[in-house]
Design a protein around this motif. Structure first.
Motif, short mmCIF file in Angstrom:
data_model
loop_
_atom_site.label_atom_id
_atom_site.label_comp_id
_atom_site.label_asym_id
_atom_site.label_seq_id
_atom_site.Cartn_x
_atom_site.Cartn_y
_atom_site.Cartn_z
N GLN A 1 -1.35 -13.19 6.89
CA GLN A 1 -2.29 -12.77 7.92
C GLN A 1 -1.65 -11.80 8.90
O GLN A 1 -2.27 -10.81 9.33
CB GLN A 1 -2.82 -14.00 8.66
CG GLN A 1 -3.88 -13.71 9.71
CD GLN A 1 -5.13 -13.12 9.10
OE1 GLN A 1 -5.54 -13.52 8.02
NE2 GLN A 1 -5.75 -12.17 9.79
N GLN A 2 -0.40 -12.07 9.24
CA GLN A 2 0.31 -11.16 10.15
C GLN A 2 0.47 -9.79 9.51
O GLN A 2 0.27 -8.75 10.16
CB GLN A 2 1.67 -11.76 10.50
CG GLN A 2 2.45 -10.94 11.53
CD GLN A 2 3.76 -11.61 11.89
OE1 GLN A 2 4.09 -12.67 11.33
NE2 GLN A 2 4.51 -11.01 12.78
N GLU A 3 0.81 -9.78 8.23
CA GLU A 3 0.96 -8.50 7.53
C GLU A 3 -0.38 -7.78 7.42
O GLU A 3 -0.46 -6.56 7.58
CB GLU A 3 1.55 -8.76 6.15
CG GLU A 3 1.85 -7.48 5.37
CD GLU A 3 2.49 -7.77 4.03
OE1 GLU A 3 2.72 -6.81 3.27
OE2 GLU A 3 2.77 -8.96 3.76
N ASP B 1 -2.93 -8.08 9.51
CA ASP B 1 -3.25 -7.54 10.84
C ASP B 1 -2.48 -6.27 11.12
O ASP B 1 -3.01 -5.30 11.70
CB ASP B 1 -2.94 -8.59 11.91
CG ASP B 1 -3.83 -9.81 11.80
OD1 ASP B 1 -4.90 -9.69 11.19
OD2 ASP B 1 -3.46 -10.88 12.32
#
Length: 458
Positions: free
Chosen positions: A222-224, A226
């Motif tokens: 999810q961080q990647e 975003d």
């Protein structure tokens, strides 16, 4: 952690196997109880149906007796209709009961006695009805006053009561079997549930680490995601700014080129035309052939000057700066109508727009008319400009062949260029078209463009 996991995996596997074995045993017990309760339920359904058939038989006998007595006492033929219907139902009820009791000899013998008494009662009622119909008053009254009918009815009630009591007793036995099966099933379900809960608890213990690892992996993904979305938004904004900058540079280059053509080329052509006029005035009487050539040269220079003016107007319309947007659009519509032969109707209101937005409106109408001339095969074009307090609305409609907006090829940059130009000015472009239904292009633009907060901070 690794040491604990190496011992816990075999323990969990053995526990799961034992739980599965216990569950299989309990399921087998439940399966046997299920078949037993199924047979008992079938017996309950069978004897419930039997009791209902006996009740219907008694009801049919009572209806027949009521109908026959009503006819005997009143002589009204309307009483024969329920009597005949009840007699017909009696035979059907007896046939249904014979099929039910065929497998039980004792009860079938009782049913046979009941059937004989019912037939005797039916014969008695039929005899009374026939005598009443034939007018034999003494005979039917004699039959009516005897106790034969009562004896038959008492016997019918007694035998049907025995059959009902027997069916009730069998239903009670079957219900006891169902209750026993349900108790056994409850015990089995409780055992299976307990085994399943134990197995599930062991499974949760083993998979907890995998779940935590999956959550960490999802958080990283999810961080990647975003980060990628942020980069895409930044790149899109950068490309939009670049496209707007290139468009402004192109308009500036057009304006610079138009001024150069107007000043330099216009001066050269005007000087050449003056020189030709001087030469023509001095050689007019000497050589007619030279005069003719000079006349042709003058016409050529005039054509060059007209071409220069048209090129300048296409690059940067001077009427826009000198006459305003409304007059420029009128001139553009008139020249397009003269060139293409398509009738153009205009409804233009004066508007207070800055120079860049006036140029945007002009280019929008110009590009739309170019597309109409190339593809639309239209006969009528309507151009409207409406001025409001905070915004203006521009609309170009034609009655041409139209197109499917959803199937516009990505390589078609005309509409994309118009949309970007309008959106860069803070407006919104709408394109509506259908095959053989014309095209409508509408744009709404504010009179002032709000400055974004990020740029104010910058």
């Amino acid at each position: 952690m690794k040491r604990t996991g190496s011992f816990s995996i075999p323990r969990v596997g053995i526990s799961l196997v034992l739980a599965a074995f216990a569950a299989c045993v309990l399921i087998g017990i439940n399966e046997a109880g299920y078949h037993q309760s199924k047979d008992a339920l079938e017996q309950i359904e069978k004897y419930t149906h039997t009791r209902a058939e006996l009740s219907r038989l008694m009801q049919s006998v009572l209806d027949a007796e009521t109908g026959s007595r009503g006819y005997l006492l009143t002589g009204d033929p309307r009483y024969l209709e329920p009597y005949n219907a009840a007699v017909a139902n009696i035979g059907q009820n007896l046939d249904g009961l014979r099929s039910v009791y065929a497998s039980t000899p004792d009860e079938y013998a009782t049913l046979a006695q009941l059937s004989r008494n019912v037939q005797r009662k039916a014969a008695e009622m039929d005899l009374s009805v026939r005598m009443r119909t034939q007018g034999n008053e003494d005979a039917w009254k004699f039959v009516l006053m005897t106790d034969v009918g009562k004896e038959h009815m008492d016997a019918i009630r007694s035998q049907s009561g025995k059959l009902i009591a027997s069916a009730t007793q069998r239903m009670d036995v079957a219900q006891d079997q169902v209750e026993a099966s349900l108790k056994l099933a409850r015990i089995g379900i409780a055992g299976v549930t307990m085994a399943a809960l134990i197995a599930f608890w062991l499974y949760l213990r083993q998979t907890n680490a995998l779940k935590l690892a999956g959550e960490r992996q999802q958080a990283a993904l999810q961080q990647e995601r975003d980060l990628l979305e942020s980069q895409v938004r930044e790149r899109t904004a950068t490309l939009a700014e670049l496209a707007t900058h290139l468009q402004q540079v192109r308009e500036e280059e057009r304006g610079h080129l138009a001024r150069e053509l107007h000043d330099e080329l216009g001066a050269l052509l005007t000087a050449a035309k003056l020189d030709v006029a001087r030469i023509k005035s001095r050689t007019a009487a000497q050589a007619p052939e030279i005069t003719q050539r000079l006349q042709h040269l003058t016409e050529t220079l005039n054509s060059g000057i007209a071409l220069k003016r048209r090129i300048i107007e296409d690059l940067r319309p001077s009427s826009l700066a000198n006459l305003g947007l409304t007059a420029s659009l009128e001139i553009l519509a008139r020249e397009f109508s003269e060139r293409s032969g398509i009738e153009v109707a205009t409804s233009l209101e004066a508007s207070e727009l800055d120079e860049s937005r006036q140029l945007t409106v002009y280019r929008l109408v110009q590009e739309s008319l170019t597309n109409v001339g190339k593809y639309a095969q239209a006969r009528q074009v309507d151009i409207s400009l409406r001025n409001y307090s905070n915004h203006v609305e521009v609309e170009i409609k034609d009655d041409g062949q139209g197109f499917d907006v959803a199937r516009v090829r990505p390589s078609t940059h005309g509409l994309a260029g118009m949309r970007h130009r309008v959106e860069a000015a803070g407006g919104k472009l709408t394109v509506m078209s259908r095959p053989q239904a014309g095209t409508r292009i509408a744009a709404v633009m504010p009179k002032t463009l709000p400055v974004p907060e990020a740029r104010v901070a910058a």
